[in-house]
Write an enzyme that holds these catalytic residues in place. Structure first.
Site, mmCIF file in Angstrom:
data_model
loop_
_atom_site.group_PDB
_atom_site.id
_atom_site.type_symbol
_atom_site.label_atom_id
_atom_site.label_comp_id
_atom_site.label_asym_id
_atom_site.label_seq_id
_atom_site.Cartn_x
_atom_site.Cartn_y
_atom_site.Cartn_z
ATOM 1 N N GLY A 1 0.838 -1.191 0.000
ATOM 2 C CA GLY A 1 0.000 0.000 0.000
ATOM 3 C C GLY A 1 0.874 1.241 0.000
ATOM 4 O O GLY A 1 2.044 1.196 0.378
ATOM 5 N N CYS A 2 0.293 2.360 -0.430
ATOM 6 C CA CYS A 2 1.082 3.588 -0.571
ATOM 7 C C CYS A 2 1.565 4.100 0.775
ATOM 8 O O CYS A 2 2.708 4.560 0.902
ATOM 9 C CB CYS A 2 0.291 4.653 -1.321
ATOM 10 S SG CYS A 2 -1.330 4.994 -0.636
ATOM 11 N N TYR A 3 0.714 4.040 1.796
ATOM 12 C CA TYR A 3 1.165 4.442 3.119
ATOM 13 C C TYR A 3 2.275 3.510 3.595
ATOM 14 O O TYR A 3 3.266 3.929 4.180
ATOM 15 C CB TYR A 3 0.015 4.364 4.130
ATOM 16 C CG TYR A 3 -0.998 5.452 4.035
ATOM 17 C CD1 TYR A 3 -0.625 6.791 4.169
ATOM 18 C CD2 TYR A 3 -2.347 5.173 3.847
ATOM 19 C CE1 TYR A 3 -1.573 7.801 4.105
ATOM 20 C CE2 TYR A 3 -3.296 6.177 3.792
ATOM 21 C CZ TYR A 3 -2.909 7.493 3.920
ATOM 22 O OH TYR A 3 -3.846 8.497 3.867
ATOM 23 N N ALA A 4 2.067 2.211 3.325
ATOM 24 C CA ALA A 4 2.982 1.211 3.870
ATOM 25 C C ALA A 4 4.370 1.334 3.266
ATOM 26 O O ALA A 4 5.374 1.349 3.985
ATOM 27 C CB ALA A 4 2.411 -0.186 3.637
ATOM 28 N N THR B 1 5.855 3.818 1.883
ATOM 29 C CA THR B 1 6.525 5.057 2.281
ATOM 30 C C THR B 1 7.013 4.962 3.724
ATOM 31 O O THR B 1 8.125 5.394 4.060
ATOM 32 C CB THR B 1 5.557 6.249 2.111
ATOM 33 O OG1 THR B 1 4.932 6.152 0.830
ATOM 34 C CG2 THR B 1 6.283 7.570 2.212
#
EC number: 1.2.1.38
Lengths: 359, 359, 359, 359
Positions: free
Chosen positions: A148-151, A153
């Site tokens: 995921g994008c949050y993950a 980063t």
């Protein structure tokens, strides 16, 4: 090499971004994005005007599985875990940009997504696709679970610190994350209309974000134990970008003498040689209380690119290490890192099609 | 009543906002903002085109001290503590929008601002101007220390929770705060030009923000002991607004049965009857994982107004209470609350000149 | 082929964009951007963090002229016309992104820029670099005058219409153009700080924009006579992008039967085969008065790319053809078209280094 | 005086803005906004959190007609012309913020809106509500047709010039108008989601905007003949605001000696004494080619207020007068001017409830 690539779910932001990037990829000959039926690709993605790309359907893509080298899933939770076996059995490599294969453990999946996993037998072989950390495993994988994008980063932002052993993990890691509105999907909802979301901050999922368990799981091998991740998310007034700000307590015995320079050394060394992860090491001028914005990464530095920029600091009074990490949520946070993984899986230059710098 | 009001430092964002609001205040007859000399007020503040307001100088304002009812300071640190005595001695009430009188203790001031306090004898009588908490003392004050924009928003956001005794203060309070670019001052710097700051997030002062000690001091009476406040700040892509997101650990023995509804009750009751502080109590629809933006406050709800909107939630897995509080940094965070205090100091309706709702 | 490229004036937006694009250009080996001295390139252009690029000085660049294949000028008016001969004499091709060589006539230059031209002998050979119109001449040029961002967008937008003979040139062409704030330069000015320019429209130069004479000159060969161009410009709330909206009166005898479809045919045919110019031909649904935004180009379709998107319509009541053309002012409007020209001048694929689609 | 006010159509942007402004109006006691049924007003308009306002239905409002002093219509075309008679017959004054009563001529209405007018008998008495031009007639009206946001801004911007006789009306007036996304309505559409519309320009209705005939009609009495208005519209990257840029050819015999100063005199004199219309007369510094943004109005100067700021210039080479006029489309362009008219209709101070300056 001239690859033929399928994209299941081509109407959303991530699917469109895959099309955009693959159109400029020297190793890709054919791109087959899918839609339900009837949509005009250039009208859905007007940035691709005149590209000649058109939607096919999932059914047609399945029929052409024999021609495919790889298929990306940019679908809501649940579809990839049902369809991946079909393609894998036909020798097509699968890169899942959705969340279906991010947990090695089917129980954890059920817990977080409230549904039984449809292909638990595939979970052990799915490689979690943070390329910089798992390069060798990705290169050999036939099934990659793209983070995921949050993950991604956060994992990139915290890896050096957690591996260093400096963190006090009896205390929760605090993450304040801001996402662009492209992360809110493309279903028209009143709250994310321009007239509502412009110039605002839109917090959401404060009771516990779905990516927190993904993070707690993925940070475990880096930290040596499962950390508690207190995560808060909001949409900011921009379309693309993930901005992560993390506060990590430093173990009491490691605080003496710790400062920003020491943390920068740690990060610089950890990411030495990495192309897509760069540490902002600009020196402070040292003026008391000056707002020196340039010494940390800013979100727009990475817009449109596959880069992750990281900055760090240290609050000596309270003993917290501070980390700021920024990516473009659609590139390094989705389509870009998926292509980076694809490049490895096919023995291509890891940077192929991803060479451009941020705007 | 027809007050005559001086504004020392009329060229900045807070000074301009005071002019804007006082022009529409029924109890104010004359407004005297100062500048160094030569500036055209309507060119500096083009929203006031045709208002007839013009700058005077500090020297001229001092000469007219006999006509003044109150003077606001919107100056850099250091000026108010030098000039306030002059006006107070002549019977002029002082509302300091700068930071000079926010610490009761001259030693703490020196520690944070690196300078000896010029009027330590005034510190004991300066009232910290969170109107909602210190209404009676403000009404009697001749010297009010108006809170910083981060501080007032955080104090209002955390007061009910800290007073309730639910918080575990052995753990730091984590604040992720985002400010509009009007909070960056009006000195032209490259990093806050439109072309640089647009669509970005600009973190700053990660080594420890100057408002953290102000907060630790001001939260002490609410919490019963001095908390540790880990504060991270950034500018977002908007001009006006403070967005505070706080994570507060709940004491282990208080977690059982705690939920969002219970926290909402606590907040609603605490702020019952307050006009300018409103709690967002919209119910969730309860769909798993839905992004229900409307159940929390959004920044633009308060833009241009003196309101503070607060939302809360609870993460039962990790035991953190989450608080979101939003204000307009130039109104409730500066000029608006300063006028709210002025109204009390002169026996006016607390809402006078502040009646408009957010855009 | 591995070119060595100099960039005189590397600290501004256009110079930075040239660096960004050339770093990803397969035919370029060495990039030598200049600054006055002392600036850190990665701090000036944080998107290039870790790229290894560093500034040299103009003096050093001159000394290395023997190694250079081409030099770009991204300098204020006046420098290129003084320095170009030095490089040309040493066999270095020159692409001037500034305005110095855009007029074939030295008198016209003096009229518009208020200064004598320093190299009038070079004016006849300078090729005006709208690649799509002057491809053959560009390919043979050693000196290219790259068009202004307003000019190239307008010339591309109007070329089919003016060449068609439909326009009534007794009536002025009206251009309303909106530019991003990157077009305002990077000198810090109060009016273009984020806190001032955000969410605004900033009109400027309403008494007659400097690019109007450039346009009148460049439209002449297309129109068959010199048109009058009434041009109005403003900065909009975005960083990158030129948005041109033109109203062109149609000759009375050509109005009968004219409609959007006929104009679209004209444009489609004119730009058939052009990669970087694309015409939005999406059909209207035909609902009375529906706002069908998708039938015209939107600015963000081309952001970050070298594309120009064009849309047209016709107002049958008033007899005006309407043209909307959009580009990224830093790419097709400056650095991108300059590289497109460079590619031709060195026999490279015109698209080299420019393959990416808009965000 | 304590008025009771109905608002038919309270869920849209204009209806919400009326609520916001009337809540702060000293002469208004009761506000009754309508919705279809079931909507929670504070959730639809979160800026009004805690205001206590709630929706009623049109049916209920009709039943309470006896209590009403005035009713505003903020409804799609067609509803006001059907419902106005009911209220008028019961002595309730009507201010129609929709387009139903803007044409005195029922034929023209049919032509533009494609439908027969339902109350043609009321058209002769409806007063077109540009307060500054028709103050006396508004004061006596029982039915006011509030102008469209584009129209009122343009009429105010062009009135002095057209009345002066300087304009050459054989040539079309060219209007390039940019509107905030609040002008696009609040129905969720893909093209006006934040992720699509942010940082863009969205042109629409280029084939001829519906407000052009309204403008041509309304400019006729000012110009002495019906002008041709070539109008182009787009949404810009902001929520509130109308930005009008007009080019008006000056008659050949009036060009000699005309300059910006002369036009400024004309405008200043025309609007002397008007509170809500202000002319930006800041002098240029006179530097060649300097971008002097401050000498023209900027959009944000009027945001949130009932002001219209106007700037002018003159292009002596081409003979065009240039006018820039800005308003907040929801205030002066809708709810604010409607309240200004209401104030006159009830003998109140014209500025009541509208005293605040722009943000």
């Amino acid at each position: 090499m001239t690859l033929t690539i399928g994209i299941v779910g081509g109407t959303g932001h991530a699917g469109g971004e895959l099309c955009r990037l693959l159109l400029n990829h020297p190793g890709v000959a054919t791109i087959l994005p899918t839609a339900r039926g009837g949509e005009d690709l250039e009208r859905v993605h007007p940035n691709l005007l005149g590209s000649g790309l058109a939607f096919t359907t999932v059914e047609q893509l399945r029929e052409r599985a024999g021609e495919l080298d790889a298929v990306f899933f940019c679908t809501p939770s649940g579809e990839a875990m049902r369809s991946a076996p079909y393609f894998l059995e036909r020798g097509v490599k699968v890169i899942d940009v959705s969340a279906d294969f991010r947990f090695a453990d089917a129980d954890r999946y059920r817990e977080v997504y409230g549904e039984e996993h449809a292909s638990p037998q595939l979970l052990p072989e799915a490689v979690y696709g943070v390329t910089e950390l798992y390069r060798d495993r990705v290169a050999k994988a036939r099934l990659v679970a793209n983070p995921g994008c949050y993950a991604i980063t956060t994992v990139l932002g915290l890896a050096p610190l957690l591996r260093s052993g400096l963190a006090d993990l009896d205390t929760a890691i605090h993450l304040a994350a801001v996402n662009g509105t492209s992360g809110a999907g493309n279903k028209p909802l009143t709250e994310i209309m321009h007239a509502e979301a412009f110039a605002s901050m839109l917090p959401y999922s404060l009771e516990g974000h779905r990516h927190a368990p993904e993070l707690e799981t993925q940070l475990t091998p880096l930290a040596g134990r499962e950390p508690c991740v207190d995560m808060t998310t909001a949409h900011g007034n921009f379309v693309r970008g993930i901005y992560i700000q993390a506060s990590v307590a430093v173990r009491a015995e490691a605080r003496a003498g710790l400062d920003r320079a020491a943390l920068l050394d740690l990060y610089r060394e950890h990411y030495a040689g990495e192309h897509f992860v760069r540490v902002n090491t600009f020196a402070k001028q040292g003026k008391l209380n000056a707002k020196e914005y340039g010494v940390y990464p800013s979100l727009t530095s990475v817009t449109g690119s596959n880069f992750c920029h990281i900055g760090v600091d240290y609050d000596p009074v309270r003993g917290f290490a501070k980390v700021v990490a920024v990516t473009d949520n659609l590139v390094k946070g989705a389509a870009g890192s998926a292509i980076q993984n694809m490049n490895l899986m096919f023995g291509l230059d890891e940077r192929a099609g991803l060479g451009h710098y941020g705007l």
